[in-house]
Design a protein around this motif. Sequence first.
Motif, PDB file in Angstrom:
ATOM      1  N   ALA A   1       0.820  -1.192   0.000  1.00 49.00           N
ATOM      2  CA  ALA A   1       0.000   0.000   0.000  1.00 49.00           C
ATOM      3  C   ALA A   1       0.865   1.257   0.000  1.00 49.00           C
ATOM      4  CB  ALA A   1      -0.934  -0.006   1.202  1.00 49.00           C
ATOM      5  N   ARG A   2       1.951   1.214   0.764  1.00 50.32           N
ATOM      6  CA  ARG A   2       2.829   2.394   0.804  1.00 50.32           C
ATOM      7  C   ARG A   2       3.483   2.645  -0.555  1.00 50.32           C
ATOM      8  NH1 ARG A   2       2.409   3.786   5.873  1.00 50.32           N
ATOM      9  NH2 ARG A   2       2.482   2.278   7.556  1.00 50.32           N
ATOM     10  N   ARG A   7       3.340   6.191  -5.598  1.00 51.67           N
ATOM     11  CA  ARG A   7       3.161   6.343  -7.042  1.00 51.67           C
ATOM     12  C   ARG A   7       1.864   7.039  -7.424  1.00 51.67           C
ATOM     13  NH1 ARG A   7       4.188   0.773  -6.751  1.00 51.67           N
ATOM     14  NH2 ARG A   7       2.119   0.395  -7.552  1.00 51.67           N
ATOM     15  N   ASP A   8       0.872   7.005  -6.550  1.00 54.36           N
ATOM     16  CA  ASP A   8      -0.457   7.513  -6.908  1.00 54.36           C
ATOM     17  C   ASP A   8      -0.971   8.422  -5.791  1.00 54.36           C
ATOM     18  OD1 ASP A   8      -3.164   7.917  -7.509  1.00 54.36           O
ATOM     19  OD2 ASP A   8      -3.404   5.900  -8.313  1.00 54.36           O
ATOM     20  N   SER A   9      -1.114   9.686  -6.081  1.00 52.56           N
ATOM     21  CA  SER A   9      -1.525  10.658  -5.060  1.00 52.56           C
ATOM     22  C   SER A   9      -2.957  10.436  -4.568  1.00 52.56           C
ATOM     23  CB  SER A   9      -1.376  12.079  -5.605  1.00 52.56           C
ATOM     24  OG  SER A   9      -2.239  12.262  -6.715  1.00 52.56           O
ATOM     25  N   GLY A  26     -10.340  14.049   6.113  1.00 53.71           N
ATOM     26  CA  GLY A  26     -10.914  15.388   6.030  1.00 53.71           C
ATOM     27  C   GLY A  26     -12.043  15.466   5.014  1.00 53.71           C
ATOM     28  N   ASN A  27     -11.963  16.392   4.080  1.00 54.65           N
ATOM     29  CA  ASN A  27     -12.993  16.582   3.052  1.00 54.65           C
ATOM     30  C   ASN A  27     -12.659  15.870   1.742  1.00 54.65           C
ATOM     31  OD1 ASN A  27     -14.561  18.191   4.718  1.00 54.65           O
ATOM     32  ND2 ASN A  27     -13.392  20.025   4.189  1.00 54.65           N
ATOM     33  N   MET A  28     -11.678  14.994   1.774  1.00 53.54           N
ATOM     34  CA  MET A  28     -11.239  14.277   0.585  1.00 53.54           C
ATOM     35  C   MET A  28     -12.376  13.397   0.043  1.00 53.54           C
ATOM     36  SD  MET A  28      -7.975  11.658   0.474  1.00 53.54           S
ATOM     37  CE  MET A  28      -7.005  12.754   1.490  1.00 53.54           C
TER      38      MET A  28
END
Length: 142
Positions: A1-2, A7-9, A26-28
Amino acid sequence: ARDLAERDSRCLVANRPFRQLADEVGNMAIDGVLMDLGVHSARLETNGTLDLQWLSEMTEEELAWVIRDYDDDDDHLATERVAHFLKNYHSTGGRLIGTRALGDMVQQAKTGWDLPGRDPAKLLLQALRVFLHAENQQLEEE
């Protein structure tokens, strides 16, 4: 996962109790969640030290209930024997040095039960962790 997160934001790795995940994101916008709810096998293989101080706060009956309910062990006699062995060992000042020692104790308590290919401590450790961290309740709240 890390590795994926590097690689992927869009990927976020959060190692925290479930009830704190809202603070993390948060609001993501969230399209999906992947949770690892198991016990890592390396934890069992490295013979890590176990902290069982919480055992002094539980009765043998409560411990047997946790093992039965969270370990999915329908054999009441087996769960009572495991709880008895754990409580007795702890109450006499015994210290379980590592997960292998816990597995050996479970194996001893379940003498005569066939546990082919199954680490005797794996489900017990997972059951105890889920109970102690109130993970099921946290999942239900969210």
